[in-house]
Write a protein that holds these residues in place. Structure first.
Motif, PDB file in Angstrom:
ATOM      1  N   CYS A 287       0.827  -1.213   0.000  1.00 56.02           N
ATOM      2  CA  CYS A 287       0.000   0.000   0.000  1.00 56.02           C
ATOM      3  C   CYS A 287       0.860   1.262   0.000  1.00 56.02           C
ATOM      4  N   SER A 288       2.025   1.203   0.644  1.00 57.72           N
ATOM      5  CA  SER A 288       2.955   2.342   0.599  1.00 57.72           C
ATOM      6  C   SER A 288       3.437   2.597  -0.825  1.00 57.72           C
ATOM      7  N   VAL A 289       3.849   1.527  -1.482  1.00 58.96           N
ATOM      8  CA  VAL A 289       4.333   1.646  -2.859  1.00 58.96           C
ATOM      9  C   VAL A 289       3.215   2.069  -3.797  1.00 58.96           C
ATOM     10  N   LEU A 290       2.043   1.442  -3.647  1.00 57.26           N
ATOM     11  CA  LEU A 290       0.908   1.771  -4.504  1.00 57.26           C
ATOM     12  C   LEU A 290       0.494   3.224  -4.330  1.00 57.26           C
ATOM     13  N   GLY A 291       0.491   3.717  -3.095  1.00 63.78           N
ATOM     14  CA  GLY A 291       0.126   5.109  -2.848  1.00 63.78           C
ATOM     15  C   GLY A 291       1.079   6.078  -3.525  1.00 63.78           C
ATOM     16  N   LEU A 292       2.380   5.799  -3.452  1.00 66.70           N
ATOM     17  CA  LEU A 292       3.360   6.666  -4.114  1.00 66.70           C
ATOM     18  C   LEU A 292       3.181   6.638  -5.629  1.00 66.70           C
ATOM     19  N   CYS A 293       2.930   5.460  -6.174  1.00 72.15           N
ATOM     20  CA  CYS A 293       2.732   5.338  -7.620  1.00 72.15           C
ATOM     21  C   CYS A 293       1.473   6.094  -8.068  1.00 72.15           C
ATOM     22  N   GLN A 294       0.415   6.021  -7.292  1.00 70.87           N
ATOM     23  CA  GLN A 294      -0.817   6.719  -7.651  1.00 70.87           C
ATOM     24  C   GLN A 294      -0.675   8.222  -7.521  1.00 70.87           C
ATOM     25  N   LEU A 295       0.016   8.671  -6.488  1.00 67.14           N
ATOM     26  CA  LEU A 295       0.139  10.115  -6.261  1.00 67.14           C
ATOM     27  C   LEU A 295       1.061  10.769  -7.279  1.00 67.14           C
ATOM     28  N   PHE A 296       2.167  10.126  -7.584  1.00 69.11           N
ATOM     29  CA  PHE A 296       3.156  10.730  -8.463  1.00 69.11           C
ATOM     30  C   PHE A 296       3.156  10.129  -9.871  1.00 69.11           C
ATOM     31  N   LYS A 297       2.163   9.290 -10.169  1.00 73.05           N
ATOM     32  CA  LYS A 297       1.956   8.748 -11.516  1.00 73.05           C
ATOM     33  C   LYS A 297       3.123   7.900 -12.007  1.00 73.05           C
ATOM     34  N   PHE A 298       3.721   7.140 -11.101  1.00 67.42           N
ATOM     35  CA  PHE A 298       4.769   6.212 -11.520  1.00 67.42           C
ATOM     36  C   PHE A 298       4.126   4.981 -12.155  1.00 67.42           C
ATOM     37  N   THR A 299       4.778   4.438 -13.141  1.00 64.00           N
ATOM     38  CA  THR A 299       4.231   3.260 -13.832  1.00 64.00           C
ATOM     39  C   THR A 299       4.922   1.966 -13.419  1.00 64.00           C
ATOM     40  N   SER A 300       6.068   2.064 -12.751  1.00 65.29           N
ATOM     41  CA  SER A 300       6.809   0.869 -12.327  1.00 65.29           C
ATOM     42  C   SER A 300       7.013   0.905 -10.820  1.00 65.29           C
ATOM     43  N   ARG A 301       6.840  -0.260 -10.191  1.00 63.29           N
ATOM     44  CA  ARG A 301       7.000  -0.337  -8.737  1.00 63.29           C
ATOM     45  C   ARG A 301       8.422  -0.696  -8.318  1.00 63.29           C
ATOM     46  N   PHE A 302       9.270  -1.107  -9.242  1.00 55.35           N
ATOM     47  CA  PHE A 302      10.553  -1.695  -8.858  1.00 55.35           C
ATOM     48  C   PHE A 302      11.420  -0.743  -8.034  1.00 55.35           C
ATOM     49  N   TRP A 303      11.700   0.442  -8.584  1.00 54.43           N
ATOM     50  CA  TRP A 303      12.627   1.353  -7.907  1.00 54.43           C
ATOM     51  C   TRP A 303      12.016   1.949  -6.642  1.00 54.43           C
ATOM     52  N   ILE A 304      10.701   2.146  -6.645  1.00 54.48           N
ATOM     53  CA  ILE A 304      10.035   2.642  -5.445  1.00 54.48           C
ATOM     54  C   ILE A 304      10.138   1.602  -4.328  1.00 54.48           C
ATOM     55  N   THR A 305       9.927   0.344  -4.683  1.00 55.25           N
ATOM     56  CA  THR A 305      10.022  -0.736  -3.697  1.00 55.25           C
ATOM     57  C   THR A 305      11.428  -0.840  -3.131  1.00 55.25           C
ATOM     58  N   LEU A 306      12.422  -0.736  -3.989  1.00 60.90           N
ATOM     59  CA  LEU A 306      13.816  -0.823  -3.549  1.00 60.90           C
ATOM     60  C   LEU A 306      14.163   0.328  -2.609  1.00 60.90           C
ATOM     61  N   ALA A 307      13.772   1.542  -2.973  1.00 63.83           N
ATOM     62  CA  ALA A 307      14.076   2.705  -2.134  1.00 63.83           C
ATOM     63  C   ALA A 307      13.386   2.610  -0.777  1.00 63.83           C
ATOM     64  N   LEU A 308      12.126   2.174  -0.779  1.00 66.74           N
ATOM     65  CA  LEU A 308      11.399   2.070   0.481  1.00 66.74           C
ATOM     66  C   LEU A 308      11.978   0.991   1.390  1.00 66.74           C
ATOM     67  N   SER A 309      12.514  -0.071   0.807  1.00 69.83           N
ATOM     68  CA  SER A 309      13.102  -1.122   1.646  1.00 69.83           C
ATOM     69  C   SER A 309      14.275  -0.576   2.459  1.00 69.83           C
ATOM     70  N   LEU A 310      15.084   0.282   1.841  1.00 68.64           N
ATOM     71  CA  LEU A 310      16.197   0.898   2.561  1.00 68.64           C
ATOM     72  C   LEU A 310      15.694   1.856   3.634  1.00 68.64           C
ATOM     73  N   LEU A 311      14.652   2.638   3.300  1.00 63.60           N
ATOM     74  CA  LEU A 311      14.088   3.583   4.263  1.00 63.60           C
ATOM     75  C   LEU A 311      13.471   2.859   5.456  1.00 63.60           C
ATOM     76  N   ILE A 312      12.680   1.827   5.187  1.00 65.23           N
ATOM     77  CA  ILE A 312      12.012   1.088   6.256  1.00 65.23           C
ATOM     78  C   ILE A 312      13.031   0.398   7.161  1.00 65.23           C
ATOM     79  N   SER A 313      14.044  -0.207   6.553  1.00 64.92           N
ATOM     80  CA  SER A 313      15.077  -0.889   7.333  1.00 64.92           C
ATOM     81  C   SER A 313      15.797   0.078   8.264  1.00 64.92           C
ATOM     82  N   GLY A 314      16.078   1.281   7.781  1.00 67.65           N
ATOM     83  CA  GLY A 314      16.750   2.273   8.616  1.00 67.65           C
ATOM     84  C   GLY A 314      15.870   2.798   9.729  1.00 67.65           C
ATOM     85  N   LEU A 315      14.626   3.140   9.400  1.00 71.96           N
ATOM     86  CA  LEU A 315      13.717   3.678  10.412  1.00 71.96           C
ATOM     87  C   LEU A 315      13.373   2.644  11.480  1.00 71.96           C
ATOM     88  N   ALA A 316      13.421   1.364  11.118  1.00 65.99           N
ATOM     89  CA  ALA A 316      13.091   0.311  12.086  1.00 65.99           C
ATOM     90  C   ALA A 316      14.104   0.236  13.221  1.00 65.99           C
TER      91      ALA A 316
END
Length: 368
Positions: A287-316
């Motif tokens: 839902c995090s990835v889907l929300g970003l794709c819908q808001l900013f009109k991204f067509t691919s989830r790959f790079w968004i998913t990769l970036a968020l994995s680093l962010l989530i791992s750090g914030l955890a």
């Protein structure tokens, strides 16, 4: 993005697994510490509040068919103000993913692998869930169907053999709690897990039939199951032991012995917890990835998913230990979740109704 639809059964499994998967392990101990022998009652009023809140979410979804909560925000509030609300929801989904990831790390480090750095657990699990997110909601739903059956069978096994230690004397002193005081001290149950179900407003567009009945039924079943689990924990461990253990259900499994053949089953239950966390984290992460794709009109989830994995791992890694995580949830989780689960949806619903009542009439609708 995606055109896949969820079946009624898949939607039910996703919702119920999201609600009960991790709360089975993390909720009973804290509830028992406050409400003692009456702790099994607390999930019942938490679930009731969750059902009432779900009526608001379902009403908002019905007013905007085919749209997620991120898309509803931008539609109702415009690109500027609506975009801010959409970003708030996306940040909430990311923060929820952070909490789930941290719960995984705390559990693994405290119970099974104390010498392993917590980052190792985070990265490995985010890699697996990230792959599921990239593949899409259909993959997550199919995985959940399989894992749900395994989890259900395992929990039935635990309950069946755990009942050999049941003692009704552990319920002496029941029905003496101060309702309002107990409700105030256990208010976190409203946020975790029931108000977190707001996240399914991102998935409502994927379910086309029997959405309302299925969603409410899943909340009802999850409420009853969490109440029974808390009752079971009290009857097997007693109030004193259960309230001092972070993971009381895990303790019950450690003490199950069937002759000399079935022993040390805690590693098995750990795998089941990992399956439950996989389902919940996959939904929040997706839902995090889907929300970003819908808001900013991204067509691919790959790079968004990769970036968020680093962010989530750090914030955890933000909390020093599991105690800080538990204290935050106990003191602030309800208030934090209330903004996203009630205040903003009610505001969006009110603005929607106001706009429709004051919509200018077209030439064909004007009176002669």
């Amino acid at each position: 993005m995606e055109q896949n639809n969820l079946t009624v059964w898949q939607f039910f499994v996703l919702t119920m697994s999201f609600l009960v998967g991790t709360s089975f392990f993390f909720s009973p101990g804290g509830l028992i510490a406050v409400a003692k022998q009456d702790a099994w009652i607390v999930p019942l009023w938490g679930g009731t509040a969750g059902i009432l809140a779900s009526l608001i979410w379902l009403s908002l979804a019905r007013q905007h068919p085919g749209l997620s909560i991120v898309q509803i925000c931008t539609k109702v509030g415009g690109k500027a103000l609506g975009g801010v609300f959409a970003l708030l929801y996306i940040s909430y989904f990311i923060q929820l993913s952070v909490f789930i990831t941290r719960n995984l790390g705390d559990f693994m480090k405290q119970t099974l692998m104390p010498m392993t750095p917590m980052t190792v657990f985070h990265v490995m699990f985010l890699f697996i869930t990230g792959y599921a997110v990239i593949k899409g909601i259909d993959t997550i739903a199919r995985s959940s169907e399989l894992l749900f059956l395994v989890m259900a069978a395992t929990f039935l096994f635990i309950f069946f053999f755990g009942l050999t230690e049941w003692d009704w004397n552990r319920f002496q002193g029941s029905f003496h709690m101060e309702v309002w005081k107990t409700m105030k001290e256990t208010r976190s149950i409203f946020g975790f897990p029931f108000m977190e179900a707001l996240i399914f407003q991102m998935l409502f567009p994927f379910i086309q039939t029997k959405r309302k009945k299925t969603f409410i039924l899943a909340i009802v079943v999850a409420t009853v199951m969490l109440s029974i689990t808390t009752l079971f924990t009290i009857g097997v461990l007693g109030v004193t032991r259960a309230s001092h253990d972070t993971y009381p259900l895990f303790v019950i499994v450690q003490e199950i012995h069937i002759g000399t053949f079935f022993e040390h089953l805690e590693s098995t239950i750990a795998l089941i917890l990992l399956a439950a966390i996989f389902i919940k984290l996959s939904i929040a992460y997706y839902c995090s990835v889907l929300g970003l794709c819908q808001l900013f009109k991204f067509t691919s989830r790959f790079w968004i998913t990769l970036a968020l994995s680093l962010l989530i791992s750090g914030l955890a890694l933000g909390n020093d230990n599991v105690v800080e995580n538990v204290e935050f949830s106990k003191k602030y989780d309800f208030e934090y979740t209330l903004l996203y689960s009630l205040f903003i949806p009610c505001l969006l619903l009110g603005v929607t109704w106001f706009k429709r009542r004051h919509k200018p009439k077209t030439a064909g609708e004007s009176s002669p």
